[in-house]
Design a protein around this motif. Sequence first.
Motif, PDB file in Angstrom:
ATOM      1  N   LYS A 154       0.806  -1.218   0.000  1.00 47.30           N
ATOM      2  CA  LYS A 154       0.000   0.000   0.000  1.00 47.30           C
ATOM      3  C   LYS A 154       0.845   1.276   0.000  1.00 47.30           C
ATOM      4  N   ARG A 160      -8.301   6.690  -1.539  1.00 47.72           N
ATOM      5  CA  ARG A 160      -7.963   5.499  -0.777  1.00 47.72           C
ATOM      6  C   ARG A 160      -9.041   5.195   0.251  1.00 47.72           C
ATOM      7  N   ASP A 187      -6.380   3.370   5.051  1.00 50.79           N
ATOM      8  CA  ASP A 187      -5.212   3.056   4.231  1.00 50.79           C
ATOM      9  C   ASP A 187      -4.274   4.255   4.198  1.00 50.79           C
TER      10      ASP A 187
END
Length: 445
Positions: free
Chosen positions: A169, A294, A298
């Motif tokens: 991520k 997002r 996150d």
Amino acid sequence: MSPASLFMIDASHDPALRSWVAGAHTPDTDFPIQNLPLGMFRPAGSSALLRPGVAIGDRVIDLLAAVQAGVLTGAAADALQGTEAGTLNPLMDRGAAGRRALRTALSAALAEGSAAQAALQPCLHALDAVELGLPCRIGDYTDFYTGIHHATTVGQLFRPDNPLLPNYKWVPIGYHGRASSIRASGHAVVRPHGQIKGPNDEVPVYAPTRRLDHELEVGVLIGGGNALGEPIAIEQAEDHFFGLVLLNDWSARDVQAWEYQPLGPFLSKSFASTISPWIVTPEALAPFRAPFGRPAGDPQPLPYLDSAANRAAGHIDLTLEVWLQTAQMRADGLPHERLMASNFTDAYWTLAQLITHHTSNGCDLGSGDLLGSGTLSGPDPKQGGSLLELSLGGKQPLTLANGEQRTFLQDGDSVLLRGHCARPGAVRIGFGACEGRVLPAHQRG
């Protein structure tokens, strides 16, 4: 880079715009006048050099013939200089200005009532009477891993307690692919050999892959590169985006499982990749831009991968589909059967972020370079962009409408990728076919 300038809607997008080419108005056409994708073609069965063309309806326009006929002049004609050598790379080198000039001129010449109709009519060829090749010379190919649903599902198969690695991520994951084995739609794929070691095998064997798979991807083609050592800032990344194609990055899963540690895929991926032959341009995609964001919780992209324009319109609302036709289906006269559908907005990173990150260390990109999105699956288990996901690693066979089952691809299977953009207030556009048929492995002594 501003959303207003990059994603401008103009007269070429007008839903009321119609062409004098009759086939441009059929409800299911991928190529209305609002699309005008670029490619390379030649008469079927010919060995002549490929020529630059634009698809509209069921026809392709010979662009060099249109220049000779006086339909394309000025900047539009200048943009095509060098393409007579058999590739679109010279046009791609010129960046957005030449591409836009060409689109504007073609849109006007193809519109109903155009004075250019009589001169342009002889420059049209039936699509079913031509051979389509690679649209450009692909010097380099990088495959990313932006499909978070694919990454999560595959990770769960191999690492149930830790499906996504800690870097996923934060950084766009990618590896260097093999450009020499990329082919246009319609080129057959020979089942590859490789080293395979099953969980109960003491030693590996060299044999044809038993777990041949497709991967549903989008390909980003670069137009106008950067100098070595000079990164492309995200504010300028879309200036280097020439267009999109569909991409099937075939995979030999059993070969991959044995070879991928510690350096990643190698022979399990390099044997074949298939792209759709028509490049859909940023201008055609402008009405289908979507915000990027997002999920709550996150991490946000690091500053070098973030911009206001990317947040406002970095994604592209593109529906993607995988269709399968077995040899038995073909023999029985049955068409391809749809296996799944997903959307390009399911990608965890945008194309601008891929371009920026790829060059962030000073790596130079060149016109015609291809960036693969990685497999684009949806959040639902039935939206897996590969058979590895749809069959849960081969444990749950798919049953087709005719009763046949598949865990992985068999010889004679044809995989067809399709993609289209559709929104209220805009005319639907598509990408054409990205198809490949599996041939048996070559006999080895």
